[in-house]
Enzyme design. Structure first.
Site, PDB file in Angstrom:
ATOM      1  N   TYR A 136      45.030  47.395  44.216  1.00  0.00           N
ATOM      2  CA  TYR A 136      44.020  47.079  44.736  1.00  0.00           C
ATOM      3  C   TYR A 136      44.110  44.692  44.335  1.00  0.00           C
ATOM      4  O   TYR A 136      43.677  44.745  45.632  1.00  0.00           O
ATOM      5  CB  TYR A 136      43.189  47.006  43.474  1.00  0.00           C
ATOM      6  CG  TYR A 136      41.804  45.780  42.958  1.00  0.00           C
ATOM      7  CD1 TYR A 136      40.910  45.773  43.958  1.00  0.00           C
ATOM      8  CD2 TYR A 136      42.002  45.114  42.300  1.00  0.00           C
ATOM      9  CE1 TYR A 136      39.684  44.909  44.784  1.00  0.00           C
ATOM     10  CE2 TYR A 136      40.943  43.717  42.220  1.00  0.00           C
ATOM     11  CZ  TYR A 136      39.647  44.187  43.084  1.00  0.00           C
ATOM     12  OH  TYR A 136      39.071  43.203  43.394  1.00  0.00           O
TER      13      TYR A 136
ATOM     14  N   ASN B 162      50.173  34.683  33.389  1.00  0.00           N
ATOM     15  CA  ASN B 162      49.652  35.740  33.906  1.00  0.00           C
ATOM     16  C   ASN B 162      50.128  36.779  32.647  1.00  0.00           C
ATOM     17  O   ASN B 162      51.108  36.845  33.241  1.00  0.00           O
ATOM     18  CB  ASN B 162      50.248  35.985  35.233  1.00  0.00           C
ATOM     19  CG  ASN B 162      49.120  37.062  35.731  1.00  0.00           C
ATOM     20  OD1 ASN B 162      50.736  38.064  36.925  1.00  0.00           O
ATOM     21  ND2 ASN B 162      48.154  37.292  35.412  1.00  0.00           N
ATOM     22  N   GLY B 163      48.728  37.862  32.123  1.00  0.00           N
ATOM     23  CA  GLY B 163      49.255  38.724  31.475  1.00  0.00           C
ATOM     24  C   GLY B 163      48.954  38.181  30.703  1.00  0.00           C
ATOM     25  O   GLY B 163      48.356  37.642  29.956  1.00  0.00           O
TER      26      GLY B 163
ATOM     27  N   CYS C 163      45.099  36.488  36.467  1.00  0.00           N
ATOM     28  CA  CYS C 163      45.676  35.284  36.837  1.00  0.00           C
ATOM     29  C   CYS C 163      46.627  34.940  38.018  1.00  0.00           C
ATOM     30  O   CYS C 163      47.799  36.551  38.332  1.00  0.00           O
ATOM     31  CB  CYS C 163      46.347  34.305  35.150  1.00  0.00           C
ATOM     32  SG  CYS C 163      44.511  34.818  34.206  1.00  0.00           S
TER      33      CYS C 163
ATOM     34  N   GLY D 103      42.533  34.588  40.233  1.00  0.00           N
ATOM     35  CA  GLY D 103      41.042  34.742  39.758  1.00  0.00           C
ATOM     36  C   GLY D 103      40.786  32.942  40.369  1.00  0.00           C
ATOM     37  O   GLY D 103      40.914  32.108  40.701  1.00  0.00           O
TER      38      GLY D 103
HETATM   39  P1  AMP Z   1      32.237  49.481  40.604  1.00  0.00           P
HETATM   40  O1  AMP Z   1      31.120  49.093  41.069  1.00  0.00           O
HETATM   41  O2  AMP Z   1      32.879  48.886  38.755  1.00  0.00           O
HETATM   42  O3  AMP Z   1      32.910  51.038  40.348  1.00  0.00           O
HETATM   43  O4  AMP Z   1      33.400  48.875  41.009  1.00  0.00           O
HETATM   44  C1  AMP Z   1      34.591  49.058  41.981  1.00  0.00           C
HETATM   45  C2  AMP Z   1      34.651  47.703  42.601  1.00  0.00           C
HETATM   46  O5  AMP Z   1      35.125  46.677  42.329  1.00  0.00           O
HETATM   47  C3  AMP Z   1      36.068  48.640  43.622  1.00  0.00           C
HETATM   48  O6  AMP Z   1      35.603  48.349  44.942  1.00  0.00           O
HETATM   49  C4  AMP Z   1      37.043  47.851  43.919  1.00  0.00           C
HETATM   50  O7  AMP Z   1      37.751  47.081  44.420  1.00  0.00           O
HETATM   51  C5  AMP Z   1      36.553  46.443  43.330  1.00  0.00           C
HETATM   52  N1  AMP Z   1      37.624  46.710  41.241  1.00  0.00           N
HETATM   53  C6  AMP Z   1      38.683  47.092  40.780  1.00  0.00           C
HETATM   54  N2  AMP Z   1      39.085  46.595  39.910  1.00  0.00           N
HETATM   55  C7  AMP Z   1      38.893  45.494  39.513  1.00  0.00           C
HETATM   56  C8  AMP Z   1      39.043  44.028  39.151  1.00  0.00           C
HETATM   57  N3  AMP Z   1      39.793  44.263  37.715  1.00  0.00           N
HETATM   58  N4  AMP Z   1      38.671  43.475  39.120  1.00  0.00           N
HETATM   59  C9  AMP Z   1      37.612  43.247  40.322  1.00  0.00           C
HETATM   60  N5  AMP Z   1      37.239  43.769  40.952  1.00  0.00           N
HETATM   61  C10 AMP Z   1      37.979  45.252  41.332  1.00  0.00           C
END
Ligand code: AMP
Length: 462
Positions: A244, A102-103, A2, A28
């Site tokens: 990320y 947030n957390g 968040c 978010g």
């Molecule tokens: P996946 O298809 O599940 O392997 O998704 C990987 C992608 O999701 C990568 O391109 C990351 O940039 C993104 N990603 C990684 N962690 C998160 C997260 N917690 N929430 C949303 N997107 C994420």
């Protein structure tokens, strides 16, 4: 995950909160809210959806006052429900209070059961409400003392902003898992702002003063700034914020996210060199690391994938079938960059592995002769207990597959992840580890304390 925002002493507090939240929207997109404070009376607007849609001129006109707090929500604890939208607010002993968090708390279930046993009534499933309940039970007089009492019972990740009567209060948990930074409006040094990331300051022309320290309770009122401190704990700032989550134009705990991602890409190139014709990012999450990879490897950087910005993040979509479709909705390949080329494609992380597989396929269809996947973080093999929405361990591809198996699954010619040490070097933490990297290493600073597992009643409000 968040985002939170707070502002003290400005005649347009809610307008600036709206702008601040707009700059934090990446943290978010599920719901958002602002609570303003006019001489101790709280006014709130909260809704599902994104900031730009919720805060119309009419909505903002309902939010008078010189103090305001705001929140953008990405459902983690409590799920995606209307009654979990923040800021939360409450009244106890004749005082109104609102907070944005947030957390994630790791002992929320145990505390909730204990409080319910004592007769507490909960109106949301959000772990944040536990903090309000504990504060209302404190026998101490001052708000900051009641808060310290409540926080002595709570364990986990919290970066929070509160408003009560005539104060803005910012708090960060003793490990400092989530970011929280203090700023001041340029040209109005008595107007303070607090936000999850400095990007929120840039938009409203505020300057960064300093981070809220781990374990600090900072009270801002008409007499100035007052700090109290919770008992000390080792610093464990979330390294995934740098990988990320945060925007690359933010400075987190004094470190530029942009510079950290360049360093991750450079380190990745050193650890996993390959002969190739072009380096491309997965936009937007892989862009900066891919630039670092290109710099260190000497391979030209190009945009071989173009993102459609009018689709939400594929990751949030609820079912697997939609997510598979989503990658194609979001990304398209550029044959002019890829045809006949040996391609290095850089992304920040692999979670379930579905995105990477689709991308490799897209690149081959556009004519790439080889596809080498490079990931600017180590394999994610454990869930986050501290506020990032990762799936369960079983769904994390790296928890059940070796790197060779993942390479096969995603149908890449090669796959290279940044090492855990390489990541710590990129965020300048090799000597003394002061980051939380539990999702990569299994080194969890706090254990999750589950309650009895009694099923909570789920109320769905439409
Ligand atoms: P996946 O298809 O599940 O392997 O998704 C990987 C992608 O999701 C990568 O391109 C990351 O940039 C993104 N990603 C990684 N962690 C998160 C997260 N917690 N929430 C949303 N997107 C994420």
């Amino acid at each position: 995950m968040c985002g939170v925002f707070g502002i003290y002493n400005h005649p347009e507090a809610s307008n600036l909160s709206y702008l601040g939240l707009h700059a934090l929207q990446h943290r978010g997109q599920e719901s958002a809210g602002v609570v303003s404070n006019q001489d101790g009376v709280l006014h709130g607007v909260r809704s599902m959806g994104q900031v730009g849609k919720i805060f119309t001129r009419d909505a903002l006109a309902q939010l008078p006052g010189t103090i305001a707090i705001g929140h953008v929500r990405y459902a983690t604890a409590g799920g995606s429900l209307v009654q979990n939208i923040q800021p939360l607010w409450a009244q106890y002993r004749g005082r109104s209070v609102a907070l944005a968090h947030n957390g994630n708390l790791v002992n929320e279930e145990v505390l909730r059961e204990e409080l319910e046993g004592e007769g507490a009534i909960f109106s949301s499933l959000s772990d944040t409400e536990v903090i309000l309940q504990l504060m209302a039970r404190s026998r101490r007089a001052e708000f900051a003392e009641q808060l310290a009492d409540a926080l002595s019972r709570v364990q986990g990740a919290y970066s929070m902003v509160f408003t009560t009567e005539d104060q803005l209060i910012a708090v960060r948990d003793p490990h400092g898992f989530r970011p929280l930074v203090l700023g001041r409006l340029k040209g109005a040094p008595e107007t303070y702002v607090v936000a999850s990331e400095t990007t929120a300051f840039d938009l409203i022309e505020a300057e960064r003063v300093r981070d809220i320290e781990p374990g600090e309770i900072l009270t801002i009122d008409s007499t100035g700034l007052h700090s109290a401190h919770l008992p000390k704990a080792p610093r464990r700032f979330c390294v995934f914020e740098h990988v990320y989550f945060a925007r690359p134009d933010s400075v987190l705990d004094g470190l530029s996210v942009y510079e950290a991602r360049i360093a991750m890409g450079q380190q990745l190139a050193r650890e996993h060199a390959v002969e190739a014709d072009v380096v491309i990012p997965v936009p937007d999450s892989g862009v900066v690391a891919a630039m670092g990879y290109a710099q260190a490897s000497g391979i030209p950087f190009q945009m071989g994938l173009i993102r459609n910005h009018y689709v939400g993040r594929t990751f949030i979509e609820p079912s697997d079938s939609i997510r598979h479709f989503g990658v194609r909705l979001k990304l398209n390949a550029v044959p002019q960059v890829l045809s006949g080329k040996r391609v290095v494609v850089v992304d920040d992380s692999i979670v379930r592995g579905t995105t990477s597989r689709k991308i490799v396929k897209l690149l081959r269809q556009a004519g790439a002769t080889e596809v080498h996947v490079r990931i600017s973080s180590p394999p994610v093999n454990g869930p986050c207990h501290y506020g990032i929405d990762t799936p369960t361990r079983a769904e994390l591809v790296a928890s059940t597959h070796s790197i060779e198996q993942i390479t096969k699954t995603i149908e890449a010619d090669s796959l290279g992840y940044l090492s855990a040490d390489g990541l710590l070097a990129a965020v300048r933490s090799e000597g003394e580890k002061n980051f939380c990297d539990a999702c990569f290493t299994g080194d969890y600073p706090l254990r999750r304390d589950r309650g009895s597992g009694r099923k909570q009643l789920r109320l769905i409000q439409v």
